[in-house]
Write an enzyme that holds these catalytic residues in place. Sequence first.
Site, PDB file in Angstrom:
ATOM      1  CD  GLU A 177      -2.751   1.371   2.433  1.00 20.25           C
ATOM      2  OE1 GLU A 177      -3.676   2.203   2.419  1.00 20.25           O
ATOM      3  OE2 GLU A 177      -2.496   0.664   3.425  1.00 20.25           O
ATOM      4  CE  LYS A 214      -6.539   0.146   1.732  1.00 15.97           C
ATOM      5  NZ  LYS A 214      -7.048  -0.250   3.058  1.00 15.97           N
TER       6      LYS A 214
END
Length: 297
Positions: A177, A214
Amino acid sequence: MTQTDKAAKIRAGQGFIAALDQSGGSTPKALRLYGIEEDRYSGETEMFDLIHAMRARIVRAPAFTGEAVIGAILFEQTMDREFEGAPSATYLWETKGVVPFLKIDKGLEEAANGVQLMKPMPDLDATLARAVEKGIFGTKERSVVGAANAEGIEAIVAQQFAVGNQVLAHGLIPILEPEVTISIADKAEAEAMLRDAILKHLDTLPEGTEIMLKLTLPEEPNFYAPLVDHPKVMSVVALSGGYSRDEANDRLSKNRGVIASFSRALTEGLSDAQDDDAFNGELGKTIESIRAASVAG
């Protein structure tokens, strides 16, 4: 049920991943938005008890099932606690049909070269071993891009992949992420640098391995399509990043193959003061709207 069953659920992508992983730094804000001010608790122990009660209320809600919520990201303390008398990861998968993930990062370093790298994780191997024992499927690690700085973005992606390889070595699937801050003036330029850096590092992964990503919802719809289609990417999920739920859902619906992994946008409108009927009704509407946006692209 094996990792293979959980992987099939994630690959099918018929829903979204709930981010229930607020940490020590973000928990006071999450509780405040839920209607619990800081004068209602004293110290971290009481604070974490209250946030766990909120999470438990969310996961036991009738709408919180694998039909719409295909995964949930847990804070490490949550992994070590219980939902409805069962270990949290066990409850999620065996009772709700929701694939459990674990947040593993320990927060962010000070900004340098326009980014914030992750702080060191000296006990990561021990944490990953415990996660495997507890039935966790994968992990999530967050760092932040605050400017279109090529050197900084390369550093952030290199660090994400280094940690991701450590996770893969334990048989878990890492969610990388590298969040792009939504308010920066050069967001689109930063996204272009980030996409190129990720594609380059994907080519270094061993054959037969997969990761998840993400990412902040991009300025250009389907900008991350090359990542969605990459054979070494199991799934691309999107964070809400400060967008309202309506805007996040609208942006998400324009990105083919990307599903939500929302935190604040998931709990928007929920309150400690609501009775169970009101709470479950509000959460049910939220879950359906995020699921619909996730499968629309």
